[in-house]
Scaffold this active site. Structure first.
Site, PDB file in Angstrom:
ATOM      1  N   LYS A 211       0.858  -1.178   0.000  1.00 33.06           N
ATOM      2  CA  LYS A 211       0.000   0.000   0.000  1.00 33.06           C
ATOM      3  C   LYS A 211       0.901   1.237   0.000  1.00 33.06           C
ATOM      4  CE  LYS A 211      -4.511   0.293   2.221  1.00 33.06           C
ATOM      5  NZ  LYS A 211      -5.186   0.302   3.509  1.00 33.06           N
TER       6      LYS A 211
HETATM    7  O1  G3P Z   1      -8.056   0.613   4.977  1.00 30.94           O
HETATM    8  C1  G3P Z   1      -8.143   1.948   5.163  1.00 30.94           C
HETATM    9  C2  G3P Z   1      -9.513   2.541   5.353  1.00 30.94           C
HETATM   10  O2  G3P Z   1     -10.512   1.619   5.138  1.00 30.94           O
HETATM   11  C3  G3P Z   1      -9.611   3.322   6.615  1.00 30.94           C
HETATM   12  O3  G3P Z   1     -10.907   3.448   7.122  1.00 30.94           O
HETATM   13  O4  G3P Z   1     -12.488   4.018   8.915  1.00 30.94           O
HETATM   14  O5  G3P Z   1     -10.070   4.659   9.156  1.00 30.94           O
HETATM   15  O6  G3P Z   1     -11.527   5.843   7.536  1.00 30.94           O
HETATM   16  P1  G3P Z   1     -11.273   4.562   8.253  1.00 30.94           P
END
Ligand code: G3P
Length: 214
Positions: free
Chosen positions: A83
């Site tokens: 990533k």
């Molecule tokens: O994998 C990264 C992404 O899904 C992060 O999610 O909930 O931290 O905005 P969030």
């Protein structure tokens, strides 16, 4: 639509894998920081449980360092996808790594231009963060629609991972856009299978079954 789990928690990954619907996993530094395990051991274990791609994030910021770090991460297991956050250094690294056959997941995508440039650099996946856009009153799923249209217009092979999913409706909306993948937190995945009418129906069927002469 492929379903990835957005977590670094081994128990959750094993459980979701046992349901027979898991196609991959995405992690990030925040998610791995919650696990009480040595980073590399954790990633290797996750990669054993999940046959599909497991995204592991690079934390270097200069292209040369990103490339070196990504090469190291890719050696942890065959199914590691690295990533890399979208920016100019990330793009340079993505071009080099993609040409080496290392799968890149370009992350922290908040505009369709970012997705377009990442696709041109050869990234295997782009991850638009829709929940975080919704959080600041921007229509997150609109971004996914735009990216899907652009990728379809030009036949990019890059797959779209709808990320930062917060609730089951986000998954429905992601599927309606035709996005390739949704990466879903464990709690949301659990909710997707539930319906109160299913529970009521089950209860009634089991009760009635007791009355059946056998
Ligand atoms: O994998 C990264 C992404 O899904 C992060 O999610 O909930 O931290 O905005 P969030």
């Amino acid at each position: 639509m492929k379903i990835f789990l957005d977590t670094a928690n081994l128990d959750q990954i094993k459980e979701a894998a046992s349901w027979g619907i898991l196609d991959g996993v995405t992690t990030n530094p925040t998610l791995v920081s919650k696990e009480n395990m040595k980073f590399e051991d954790l990633i290797k274990k996750i990669c054993q449980v999940v046959p599909g791609p497991v995204s592991v994030e690079c934390v270097s910021t200069a292209s040369k360092d990103i490339i070196n770090e990504a090469r190291g991460l890719a050696k942890l297991a065959e199914n590691v996808a690295v990533k890399i956050p979208i920016n100019l250094e990330g793009l340079k690294a993505t071009k080099v790594l993609s040409q080496e056959g290392i799968k890149v997941n370009t992350t922290l995508i908040f505009s369709s231009n970012q997705a377009l440039l990442a696709a041109k650099a050869g990234t295997a996946f782009v991850s638009p963060f829709i929940g975080r856009l919704d959080d600041i009153s921007h229509e997150g799923m609109g971004l996914v629609d735009e990216i899907m249209a652009i990728f379809n217009n030009y036949g990019f092979a890059t797959e779209v991972i709808v990320a930062s999913i917060r609730h089951p409706l986000h998954v429905v909306e992601a599927a309606m856009t035709g996005a390739d993948i949704a990466t879903i937190p464990f709690g949301v995945l659990e909710k997707m299978v539930k319906h109160p009418l299913t529970d009521i129906g089950m209860e009634r069927f089991l009760k009635d079954w007791e009355k059946v002469k056998r």
